[in-house]
Each structure stands twice: as structure tokens, then as C-alpha cells.
Design a protein around this motif. Structure first.
Motif, PDB file in Angstrom:
ATOM      1  N   ILE A 122       0.846  -1.198   0.000  1.00  0.00           N
ATOM      2  CA  ILE A 122       0.000   0.000   0.000  1.00  0.00           C
ATOM      3  C   ILE A 122       0.880   1.246   0.000  1.00  0.00           C
ATOM      4  CG2 ILE A 122      -1.588   1.374   1.418  1.00  0.00           C
ATOM      5  CD1 ILE A 122      -2.828  -1.369   2.293  1.00  0.00           C
ATOM      6  N   TYR A 123       1.908   1.234   0.844  1.00  0.00           N
ATOM      7  CA  TYR A 123       2.819   2.375   0.900  1.00  0.00           C
ATOM      8  C   TYR A 123       3.522   2.583  -0.442  1.00  0.00           C
ATOM      9  CZ  TYR A 123       6.459   5.596   2.197  1.00  0.00           C
ATOM     10  OH  TYR A 123       7.266   6.691   2.234  1.00  0.00           O
ATOM     11  N   GLN A 124       4.041   1.511  -1.006  1.00  0.00           N
ATOM     12  CA  GLN A 124       4.762   1.617  -2.279  1.00  0.00           C
ATOM     13  C   GLN A 124       3.860   2.146  -3.388  1.00  0.00           C
ATOM     14  OE1 GLN A 124       6.275  -2.359  -2.654  1.00  0.00           O
ATOM     15  NE2 GLN A 124       8.005  -1.964  -1.299  1.00  0.00           N
ATOM     16  N   TYR A 125       2.637   1.674  -3.428  1.00  0.00           N
ATOM     17  CA  TYR A 125       1.687   2.165  -4.427  1.00  0.00           C
ATOM     18  C   TYR A 125       1.434   3.660  -4.219  1.00  0.00           C
ATOM     19  CZ  TYR A 125      -2.589   3.010  -7.000  1.00  0.00           C
ATOM     20  OH  TYR A 125      -3.532   3.537  -7.847  1.00  0.00           O
ATOM     21  N   GLY A 126       1.154   4.036  -2.974  1.00  0.00           N
ATOM     22  CA  GLY A 126       0.909   5.442  -2.671  1.00  0.00           C
ATOM     23  C   GLY A 126       2.106   6.315  -3.006  1.00  0.00           C
ATOM     24  N   TYR A 127       3.295   5.806  -2.744  1.00  0.00           N
ATOM     25  CA  TYR A 127       4.523   6.548  -3.043  1.00  0.00           C
ATOM     26  C   TYR A 127       4.660   6.772  -4.544  1.00  0.00           C
ATOM     27  CZ  TYR A 127       9.466   7.783  -2.978  1.00  0.00           C
ATOM     28  OH  TYR A 127      10.659   8.426  -3.134  1.00  0.00           O
ATOM     29  N   ARG A 128       4.432   5.712  -5.315  1.00  0.00           N
ATOM     30  CA  ARG A 128       4.559   5.826  -6.771  1.00  0.00           C
ATOM     31  C   ARG A 128       3.495   6.743  -7.367  1.00  0.00           C
ATOM     32  NH1 ARG A 128       5.025   0.282  -6.275  1.00  0.00           N
ATOM     33  NH2 ARG A 128       2.955  -0.015  -7.153  1.00  0.00           N
ATOM     34  N   GLN A 129       2.282   6.678  -6.854  1.00  0.00           N
ATOM     35  CA  GLN A 129       1.174   7.430  -7.435  1.00  0.00           C
ATOM     36  C   GLN A 129       1.086   8.870  -6.927  1.00  0.00           C
ATOM     37  OE1 GLN A 129      -0.855   6.233  -9.916  1.00  0.00           O
ATOM     38  NE2 GLN A 129       0.572   4.511  -9.867  1.00  0.00           N
ATOM     39  N   HIS A 130       1.433   9.075  -5.639  1.00  0.00           N
ATOM     40  CA  HIS A 130       1.160  10.371  -5.018  1.00  0.00           C
ATOM     41  C   HIS A 130       2.352  11.015  -4.312  1.00  0.00           C
ATOM     42  CE1 HIS A 130      -2.986   9.378  -5.860  1.00  0.00           C
ATOM     43  NE2 HIS A 130      -2.828   8.250  -5.198  1.00  0.00           N
ATOM     44  N   GLY A 131       3.467  10.298  -4.231  1.00  0.00           N
ATOM     45  CA  GLY A 131       4.652  10.853  -3.593  1.00  0.00           C
ATOM     46  C   GLY A 131       4.805  10.432  -2.140  1.00  0.00           C
ATOM     47  N   GLU A 132       5.992  10.689  -1.621  1.00  0.00           N
ATOM     48  CA  GLU A 132       6.357  10.255  -0.273  1.00  0.00           C
ATOM     49  C   GLU A 132       5.472  10.865   0.810  1.00  0.00           C
ATOM     50  OE1 GLU A 132      10.318   9.932   2.550  1.00  0.00           O
ATOM     51  OE2 GLU A 132      10.387  11.148   0.739  1.00  0.00           O
ATOM     52  N   ARG A 133       5.227  12.143   0.714  1.00  0.00           N
ATOM     53  CA  ARG A 133       4.455  12.823   1.754  1.00  0.00           C
ATOM     54  C   ARG A 133       3.056  12.215   1.908  1.00  0.00           C
ATOM     55  NH1 ARG A 133       2.977  19.243   2.037  1.00  0.00           N
ATOM     56  NH2 ARG A 133       1.919  19.142   4.035  1.00  0.00           N
ATOM     57  N   GLN A 134       2.370  12.016   0.786  1.00  0.00           N
ATOM     58  CA  GLN A 134       1.022  11.463   0.849  1.00  0.00           C
ATOM     59  C   GLN A 134       1.041  10.001   1.314  1.00  0.00           C
ATOM     60  OE1 GLN A 134      -1.806  13.089   0.613  1.00  0.00           O
ATOM     61  NE2 GLN A 134      -2.955  11.238   1.024  1.00  0.00           N
ATOM     62  N   ALA A 135       2.011   9.230   0.846  1.00  0.00           N
ATOM     63  CA  ALA A 135       2.121   7.828   1.269  1.00  0.00           C
ATOM     64  C   ALA A 135       2.344   7.749   2.777  1.00  0.00           C
ATOM     65  CB  ALA A 135       3.249   7.135   0.519  1.00  0.00           C
ATOM     66  N   ASP A 136       3.212   8.610   3.304  1.00  0.00           N
ATOM     67  CA  ASP A 136       3.462   8.645   4.751  1.00  0.00           C
ATOM     68  C   ASP A 136       2.192   9.000   5.523  1.00  0.00           C
ATOM     69  OD1 ASP A 136       6.140   8.006   4.443  1.00  0.00           O
ATOM     70  OD2 ASP A 136       6.840  10.069   4.669  1.00  0.00           O
ATOM     71  N   ARG A 137       1.469   9.991   5.030  1.00  0.00           N
ATOM     72  CA  ARG A 137       0.244  10.419   5.722  1.00  0.00           C
ATOM     73  C   ARG A 137      -0.791   9.306   5.745  1.00  0.00           C
ATOM     74  NH1 ARG A 137      -1.312  15.976   3.033  1.00  0.00           N
ATOM     75  NH2 ARG A 137      -3.320  15.276   3.799  1.00  0.00           N
ATOM     76  N   TYR A 138      -0.959   8.626   4.623  1.00  0.00           N
ATOM     77  CA  TYR A 138      -1.969   7.577   4.530  1.00  0.00           C
ATOM     78  C   TYR A 138      -1.635   6.398   5.444  1.00  0.00           C
ATOM     79  CZ  TYR A 138      -5.297   4.326   2.483  1.00  0.00           C
ATOM     80  OH  TYR A 138      -6.308   3.446   2.305  1.00  0.00           O
TER      81      TYR A 138
END
Length: 43
Positions: free
Chosen positions: A17-33
Motif C-alpha cells: 500500500i505504501y509503495q503504491y501510494g509513493y509511486r502514485q502520489h509521492g512520499e508525503r502522501q504515502a506517509d500520511r496515509y
């Protein structure tokens, strides 16, 4: 309150989930989610 245990499968799912979020939306958004998921389930 329900008692949750983090399984190895759950750990892998969170990583994916983190890796997908990182690729699609960037580190900041992946961390927040991920932080919100962890806070909600109190891992």
C-alpha cells in the motif's frame, strides 16, 4: 475495542500500500496515509 494482531501478510500488505501510494502520489502522501491506517488500527 477489538484486539488486532499484525500478521506477516498484513505487514506485506502495508508495504505494498505504501509503495503504491509513493509511486502514485509521492512520499508525503504515502506517509500520511500509512500513518492514518496505523493510528486507526493502533498497530
Amino acid at each position: 475495542m477489538l484486539d488486532f494482531q499484525r500478521t506477516k501478510k498484513a505487514e506485506q500488505d502495508l508495504k505494498e500500500i505504501y509503495q503504491y501510494g509513493y509511486r502514485q502520489h509521492g512520499e508525503r502522501q504515502a506517509d500520511r496515509y500509512i500513518h492514518k491506517l496505523e493510528k486507526h488500527f493502533i498497530f
